[in-house]
Design a protein around this motif. Structure first.
Motif, PDB file in Angstrom:
ATOM      1  N   ASP A 149      26.818  51.426   4.716  1.00  0.00           N
ATOM      2  CA  ASP A 149      25.788  50.799   3.885  1.00  0.00           C
ATOM      3  C   ASP A 149      26.329  50.525   2.483  1.00  0.00           C
ATOM      4  N   ALA A 150      26.053  49.337   1.975  1.00  0.00           N
ATOM      5  CA  ALA A 150      26.552  48.949   0.653  1.00  0.00           C
ATOM      6  C   ALA A 150      26.008  49.870  -0.435  1.00  0.00           C
ATOM      7  N   CYS A 151      24.729  50.230  -0.324  1.00  0.00           N
ATOM      8  CA  CYS A 151      24.143  51.088  -1.359  1.00  0.00           C
ATOM      9  C   CYS A 151      24.804  52.466  -1.354  1.00  0.00           C
ATOM     10  N   VAL A 152      25.117  52.992  -0.176  1.00  0.00           N
ATOM     11  CA  VAL A 152      25.730  54.320  -0.073  1.00  0.00           C
ATOM     12  C   VAL A 152      27.140  54.314  -0.647  1.00  0.00           C
ATOM     13  N   ASN A 153      27.900  53.267  -0.350  1.00  0.00           N
ATOM     14  CA  ASN A 153      29.254  53.167  -0.908  1.00  0.00           C
ATOM     15  C   ASN A 153      29.224  53.133  -2.432  1.00  0.00           C
ATOM     16  N   ASN A 154      28.203  52.517  -2.998  1.00  0.00           N
ATOM     17  CA  ASN A 154      28.067  52.492  -4.457  1.00  0.00           C
ATOM     18  C   ASN A 154      27.591  53.832  -4.991  1.00  0.00           C
ATOM     19  N   ILE A 155      26.672  54.466  -4.285  1.00  0.00           N
ATOM     20  CA  ILE A 155      26.134  55.752  -4.727  1.00  0.00           C
ATOM     21  C   ILE A 155      27.243  56.798  -4.833  1.00  0.00           C
ATOM     22  N   ILE A 156      28.110  56.856  -3.809  1.00  0.00           N
ATOM     23  CA  ILE A 156      29.173  57.870  -3.846  1.00  0.00           C
ATOM     24  C   ILE A 156      30.210  57.527  -4.916  1.00  0.00           C
ATOM     25  N   HIS A 157      30.356  56.244  -5.216  1.00  0.00           N
ATOM     26  CA  HIS A 157      31.310  55.843  -6.254  1.00  0.00           C
ATOM     27  C   HIS A 157      30.895  56.371  -7.628  1.00  0.00           C
ATOM     28  N   GLY A 181      21.877  57.010   4.065  1.00  0.00           N
ATOM     29  CA  GLY A 181      22.618  56.114   4.939  1.00  0.00           C
ATOM     30  C   GLY A 181      24.032  56.634   5.161  1.00  0.00           C
ATOM     31  N   TRP A 182      24.896  55.779   5.733  1.00  0.00           N
ATOM     32  CA  TRP A 182      26.264  56.228   5.990  1.00  0.00           C
ATOM     33  C   TRP A 182      27.272  55.359   5.252  1.00  0.00           C
ATOM     34  N   LEU A 183      28.393  55.974   4.902  1.00  0.00           N
ATOM     35  CA  LEU A 183      29.390  55.284   4.091  1.00  0.00           C
ATOM     36  C   LEU A 183      30.617  54.942   4.930  1.00  0.00           C
ATOM     37  N   GLY A 184      31.490  54.148   4.350  1.00  0.00           N
ATOM     38  CA  GLY A 184      32.745  53.818   5.015  1.00  0.00           C
ATOM     39  C   GLY A 184      33.037  52.336   4.955  1.00  0.00           C
ATOM     40  N   MET A 185      34.009  51.939   5.723  1.00  0.00           N
ATOM     41  CA  MET A 185      34.490  50.561   5.700  1.00  0.00           C
ATOM     42  C   MET A 185      33.373  49.558   5.986  1.00  0.00           C
ATOM     43  N   HIS A 186      32.531  49.866   6.977  1.00  0.00           N
ATOM     44  CA  HIS A 186      31.400  49.001   7.316  1.00  0.00           C
ATOM     45  C   HIS A 186      30.072  49.707   7.060  1.00  0.00           C
ATOM     46  N   PHE A 199      30.525  58.127   9.626  1.00  0.00           N
ATOM     47  CA  PHE A 199      30.223  57.534  10.937  1.00  0.00           C
ATOM     48  C   PHE A 199      30.103  58.618  11.999  1.00  0.00           C
ATOM     49  N   MET A 200      31.023  59.599  11.981  1.00  0.00           N
ATOM     50  CA  MET A 200      30.991  60.665  12.981  1.00  0.00           C
ATOM     51  C   MET A 200      29.844  61.637  12.748  1.00  0.00           C
ATOM     52  N   GLY A 201      29.277  61.635  11.554  1.00  0.00           N
ATOM     53  CA  GLY A 201      28.157  62.532  11.266  1.00  0.00           C
ATOM     54  C   GLY A 201      26.823  62.010  11.758  1.00  0.00           C
ATOM     55  N   LEU A 202      26.766  60.721  12.169  1.00  0.00           N
ATOM     56  CA  LEU A 202      25.507  60.142  12.650  1.00  0.00           C
ATOM     57  C   LEU A 202      24.989  60.939  13.841  1.00  0.00           C
ATOM     58  N   GLY A 203      23.725  61.317  13.773  1.00  0.00           N
ATOM     59  CA  GLY A 203      23.133  62.120  14.843  1.00  0.00           C
ATOM     60  C   GLY A 203      23.155  63.604  14.547  1.00  0.00           C
ATOM     61  N   GLY A 204      23.769  64.019  13.443  1.00  0.00           N
ATOM     62  CA  GLY A 204      23.827  65.442  13.114  1.00  0.00           C
ATOM     63  C   GLY A 204      22.705  65.893  12.206  1.00  0.00           C
ATOM     64  N   PHE A 205      21.653  65.082  12.085  1.00  0.00           N
ATOM     65  CA  PHE A 205      20.564  65.382  11.156  1.00  0.00           C
ATOM     66  C   PHE A 205      19.338  64.584  11.591  1.00  0.00           C
TER      67      PHE A 205
END
Length: 558
Positions: A251-259, A244-249, A229-235
């Motif tokens: 993107d669902a696809c990103v949370n699965n990708i990192i898993h 996309g971005w990961l975390g509690m809320h 979330f804090m990295g948004l805007g750094g690229f």
């Protein structure tokens, strides 16, 4: 030449190219305020000391400059604690000049005397207490040097009142500090076996030139990357390798990708609890490589197999990965298609997701966007796409009330740019006294208040976890925002219909005015997906779980 110590403080700030000081006067700092009166420094009078720190925070994050705050002793400093904690979590470059009682009255329970060191020690980077007026320039220059050359964070300088009134000989610029460049002894190349790599970037990348270096690094290595979330805007969000971005809320696809990844390269992130969810179940198949300049951020929550204490710039310039990961891209494309579900449009009632998307389409992502904390913050992060350093929000501490004063600070740093605040009625009321600051200094920002008549995120948790027992999450005594804003001779509008808002906002972006837009949204809208507490990254509420495919996906590329 002999001048007063207060004048030396101001001259030291001018030597550091400080243009603005945010503050609120009081007895212990009146000598400094008297020196400001005849100086070139522009003092911004806030209506609450917490707002001064948030303004300096927004000013610093949007400009790569150091924000300076001046407050008095006792309650003046205690009002700053929340702002200091916010800046500390998000590594903002802030210096607080704080008054203190005269030296002989310290430790005697004097009027407006507090132990500022022990009060603030856990939420700041460094604390200096002036014990002799000869040290004024040294302490100020050292504070700026530490924020420029090391990990950023709030620094507090404590000034006893009697030491700001003495006469002293003004010294030369930087009389004590010799700037040393960090030397990296070895250029390292990581040569590990991997088939499903991912790069995770955090707020540490929000520095000058890092966006270009990251673009070159990604294009050269062709490795997909995700953001915190804090990295948004750094690229560059248009980068085809950004997922996309990961975390509690997130993107669902990103949370699965990192898993399902087998190696995670972490750049400038501390891997906090809102990212990992469960320490034991976080990315069970992966090795973690962590690059950071702060040793305390390494292996804090998750053990990192390899870590490198170096500047991110050095890492991006001196590392190259060259492997065929076509199978990994097939899995990523599958996830992107599988979790392509979005909200349903409604052209009669105002949906927060739709409002954020319309704002992005109309503004083309050119606004500086800041948020408060709550559902509106997550909607903004999910449906607005950010250009470099255009997104500023309280991530680590999650401070309600941060958005409005930070938007004012951003405007001072970027006078000719449009600044947009996305807020909620709960957060806005915490700092709405700064409307007076906007009126005094003619600060023209656009505020979009997503009004759902409740504390949205609290209500959502009560709905999901407490069987719809909405204990004190509804606000039954909201002000008439239009009359409130108009009482300051500022513009305000109410909207209930998405079409009317759309046609109004198209014309608003061409006008330079302060405008408060109060939009009544559907109070049943919640932020999804949401991770299931204490479970793995791929287990989410409202989205079909991919868990049963785990063995197939893992062996597909093994």
């Amino acid at each position: 030449m002999k001048i007063s110590s207060s004048k030396i403080i101001i001259e030291s700030l001018l030597l550091e190219n400080i243009e603005f000081v945010f503050g609120y006067p009081g007895g212990a700092v009146l000598h400094i305020y008297d020196a400001i009166f005849t100086s070139k420094i522009k003092h911004i009078l806030v209506r609450h000391e917490q707002a001064a720190v948030h303004m300096a925070d927004g000013y610093s994050r949007s400009s790569n400059l150091t924000g300076v705050v001046l407050v008095t002793s006792g309650p003046g400093f205690t009002n700053c604690i929340t702002g200091l904690a916010t800046a500390n979590f998000d590594n903002s470059s802030i210096i607080i000049l704080c008054g203190q009682v005269i030296k002989k009255m310290i430790a005697q329970n004097s009027f407006q005397e507090l132990d500022n060191l022990n009060l603030s020690n856990s939420v700041i980077k460094k604390f200096y207490s002036l014990n002799c007026y000869y040290n004024i320039q040294y302490i100020i220059s050292k504070s700026f040097y530490k924020n420029d050359c090391f990990k950023k964070g709030p620094v507090v300088i404590d000034f006893p009142k009697d030491l700001t009134s003495s006469l002293n000989i003004l010294r030369n610029k930087y009389p004590f500090i010799k700037i040393k460049k960090n030397k990296n002894k070895n250029i390292f190349f990581i040569n590990l076996k991997y088939k499903r790599p991912i790069i995770l970037i955090g707020g540490g990348l929000l520095k000058k030139n890092y966006i270009k270096l990251l673009d070159v690094f990604i294009k050269k290595n062709k490795i997909p990357f995700i953001s915190t979330f804090m990295g948004l805007g750094g690229f560059n969000y248009r980068n085809p390798y950004y997922l996309g971005w990961l975390g509690m809320h997130g993107d669902a696809c990103v949370n699965n990708i990192i898993h399902y990844s087998d190696i995670i390269i972490c750049l400038g992130t501390r891997l906090d609890d809102r990212i990992i969810n469960n320490n034991e179940k976080f990315s069970p198949y992966s090795s973690i490589i962590h690059i950071d300049i702060d040793l305390n951020s390494i292996s804090k929550n998750i053990y990192c197999e390899k870590f490198f204490l170096c500047d991110i710039e050095f890492f991006l310039k001196n590392n190259f990965f060259n492997k065929n990961i076509k199978f990994w891209w097939k899995i990523i494309i599958f996830f992107k298609k599988f979790f392509n579900k979005k909200y349903e449009n409604d052209f009669f009632f105002c949906k927060p997701q739709q409002i954020i998307e319309l704002i992005f389409i109309i503004s083309k992502g050119k606004f500086f966007l800041t948020t408060d904390v709550g559902q509106h913050q997550m909607f903004a992060a999910k449906y607005y796409y950010f250009n470099y350093k255009k997104f500023i929000s309280s991530g680590g501490l999650g401070t309600m009330g941060f958005g409005f004063p930070s938007a004012i600070g951003i405007k001072f740093a970027n006078k000719n740019k449009k600044v947009l605040l996305i807020t909620g009625e709960g957060s806005f009321q915490m700092m709405m006294q700064e409307l007076s600051t906007c009126k005094q200094y003619k600060i023209n920002i656009i505020i979009v208040n997503l009004n759902n008549q409740s504390l949205g995120m609290v209500k959502q948790w009560q709905e999901l976890n407490y069987n719809n027992r909405f204990s004190h999450s509804y606000i039954y005594s909201l002000p008439n925002f239009k009359k409130l804003i108009n009482s300051y001779n500022l513009y305000s509008f109410n909207f209930y219909n998405i079409k009317k808002f759309y046609f109004f906002f198209i014309n608003l972006i061409f006008v330079d005015i302060f405008c408060f837009i109060n939009i009544y949204i559907n109070h049943k809208e919640n932020v999804f997906p949401i991770q299931i507490y204490n479970q793995s990254m791929c287990e989410l509420i409202t989205f079909f779980s991919i868990k049963k495919y785990e063995k197939k996906i893992y062996f597909f590329n093994s």
